[in-house]
Design a protein around this motif. Structure first.
Motif, short mmCIF file in Angstrom:
data_model
loop_
_atom_site.label_atom_id
_atom_site.label_comp_id
_atom_site.label_asym_id
_atom_site.label_seq_id
_atom_site.Cartn_x
_atom_site.Cartn_y
_atom_site.Cartn_z
N ASN A 93 -14.70 1.55 30.92
CA ASN A 93 -13.94 1.04 32.05
C ASN A 93 -14.84 0.64 33.22
OD1 ASN A 93 -10.91 1.40 31.43
ND2 ASN A 93 -11.76 3.37 30.82
N ALA A 107 -9.09 -1.17 35.00
CA ALA A 107 -10.29 -0.33 34.88
C ALA A 107 -10.33 0.74 35.97
CB ALA A 107 -11.54 -1.20 34.95
N ARG A 134 -7.77 3.38 35.19
CA ARG A 134 -8.20 4.19 34.05
C ARG A 134 -9.30 5.18 34.46
NH1 ARG A 134 -7.24 0.99 29.32
NH2 ARG A 134 -4.97 0.99 29.09
N ALA A 164 -1.98 2.65 35.22
CA ALA A 164 -2.70 2.17 34.05
C ALA A 164 -1.73 1.58 33.02
CB ALA A 164 -3.50 3.31 33.42
N SER A 215 -1.59 -2.48 31.98
CA SER A 215 -1.71 -2.88 30.57
C SER A 215 -0.53 -3.75 30.16
CB SER A 215 -1.79 -1.64 29.68
OG SER A 215 -2.91 -0.85 29.99
N PRO A 263 -6.90 5.78 27.28
CA PRO A 263 -7.78 5.17 28.29
C PRO A 263 -9.20 4.94 27.81
CG PRO A 263 -7.38 7.48 28.81
CD PRO A 263 -6.48 7.14 27.67
N SER A 320 -10.22 0.57 26.34
CA SER A 320 -11.26 -0.15 27.09
C SER A 320 -12.26 -0.80 26.13
CB SER A 320 -11.97 0.79 28.05
OG SER A 320 -12.62 1.83 27.35
#
Length: 323
Positions: free
Chosen positions: A24, A52, A55, A96, A100, A276, A280
Motif C-alpha cells: 500500500n 492505500a 489500508r 477501505a 475499493s 488489505p 494491494s
C-alpha cells in the motif's frame, strides 16, 4: 512469558502487516509522485491513493490489536481500550471497503460499452458519481457509530460483571448480540451489491463486445476485450478477498465474544489481514504503471546486490510480457 502459540500468532501478524504496508505504501508513493510531477491526477489514481492511505491505517489498527491480544489480552479487554480500537477499526475498514467499491464502479464506467442513456449519463459525470457514492457511504458510517455505541454498552456490562454472573448474562443476551452483529454487518451489503453489479455489467459488456467482433469477422483480442477481461479479474479478486475478509470478521467476532480466551480466536483474526495485504499486490500486478515501476525497483535492487557482490551470478532478466 509468551507461549509458543502467541509467538507464532505475533510473528504471522507482523509478516502480513509488513507485506500489506509495503504494497500500500508503494501504491501511494508512486501515484503521489506522479501527481506532484504532472500537477494533475486522474480519478483512478486518486482512488488508489485514498485506498492505500485507508489500508495503511487499517493495517496499523489491526496490528496494534493483534499485539495487544498477544501480549496483554486482559488489558485489551478493558472497556476504554476496546471501544477506541473498535471505533478506529470500523472507520478505517469502512473507508477501505468503499474506496475499493468506487474502484470497481470506475472500471465499469470507464471500460463497459452500453448505449443506454442512463449509463452514458453516469459515464459523462463519472467524477460526480464517485464523489456521490463516497458521500452516501458516510451515512452508513454514521449508522455504524450508532450501532457501536449499543454494542459497547453490552461489552461494558459484560466487563463490569463478576465471573459468577458472566455466563448467565451472556446466555440471556445472545439474542440481542445476534441482532447487533447483523445490524453491524448491514453496512457491508451495499458495497457488495454495487461490486457484484459492476462485475455482472462488465461481463455482459464483454459478451456483447465479442459478439460484435465476431459478426464483423474481427479477432477477439483487441484492446477493449483485454481491458474488459482485466477489469473483470480485478473486480472478482476484490469480491473473493472481501468475502474471505467478511466471514473471518464475523467468525472472529463470535469467537472473541463467546470464547475470548481461546487461542483459536487469535488465529482466525489472521485472515483479517488477507484483504488489505493481498489486494494491494493484486492492484500492483493489474496496473501497468504500478507493475512497471515495481519491476524497475526490483531491477535496481538486483543491480545494487550485484555491485555489492561482484562474484555473484548475473540477475535474471524479466520476460518482455512482464515489462
Amino acid at each position: 512469558m509468551l507461549a509458543g502459540l502467541d509467538i507464532i500468532f505475533l510473528t504471522l501478524s507482523t509478516a502480513e502487516f509488513i507485506i500489506g504496508m509495503l504494497g500500500n505504501a508503494f501504491i501511494g508513493l508512486v501515484n503521489c509522485s506522479e501527481w506532484v510531477k504532472n500537477r494533475k491526477i486522474s480519478l483512478a489514481d486518486f482512488i488508489l491513493i485514498c485506498l492505500a492511505i485507508s489500508r495503511i491505517a487499517q493495517l496499523l489498527v489491526s496490528w496494534f490489536e493483534s499485539f495487544m491480544m498477544g501480549l496483554s489480552p486482559l488489558f485489551f479487554s478493558t472497556y476504554k481500550l476496546a471501544k477506541s480500537i473498535t471505533l478506529l477499526w470500523r472507520i478505517t475498514h469502512h473507508l477501505a471497503t468503499w474506496f475499493s467499491t468506487c474502484l470497481s464502479i470506475f472500471y465499469l464506467l470507464k471500460i463497459a460499452q452500453f448505449s443506454h442513456s442512463l449509463f452514458l449519463w453516469l459515464r459523462w459525470r463519472m467524477n460526480r458519481v464517485v464523489l456521490a457514492i463516497l458521500v452516501f457511504s458516510l451515512f452508513f458510517l454514521l449508522f455504524d457509530f450508532l450501532m457501536l455505541e449499543t454494542f459497547n454498552d453490552l461489552f461494558s456490562n459484560v466487563d463490569a460483571m463478576d465471573e459468577s454472573n458472566l455466563t448467565l448474562y451472556i446466555y440471556e443476551s445472545k439474542t440481542f448480540y445476534v441482532k447487533t452483529l447483523i445490524l453491524l454487518s448491514f453496512s457491508y451489503i451495499i458495497p457488495i451489491i454495487l461490486s457484484l453489479t459492476s462485475l455482472l455489467l462488465l461481463f455482459l459488456s464483454l459478451v456483447k463486445h465479442i459478439r460484435n467482433l465476431q459478426l464483423n469477422s474481427m479477432g477477439s483480442r483487441d484492446s477493449s476485450t483485454q481491458a474488459h477481461k482485466k477489469a473483470i479479474k480485478m473486480v472478482m479478486s476484490f469480491l473473493f478477498l472481501f468475502t474471505v475478509h467478511f466471514f473471518s470478521i464475523q467468525l472472529s467476532n463470535w469467537m472473541f465474544f463467546l470464547f475470548w480466551n481461546k487461542k483459536i480466536t487469535k488465529f482466525i483474526m489472521l485472515a483479517v489481514y488477507v484483504f488489505p495485504s493481498s489486494h494491494s499486490l493484486i492492484l500492483i500486478l493489474g496496473n501497468s504503471k504500478l507493475r512497471q515501476t515495481a519491476l524497475k525497483v526490483l531491477w535496481h535492487l538486483k543491480s545494487s546486490l550485484k555491485r555489492e557482490k561482484p562474484n555473484s551470478s548475473l540477475p535474471i532478466d524479466f520476460p518482455e510480457s512482464f515489462q
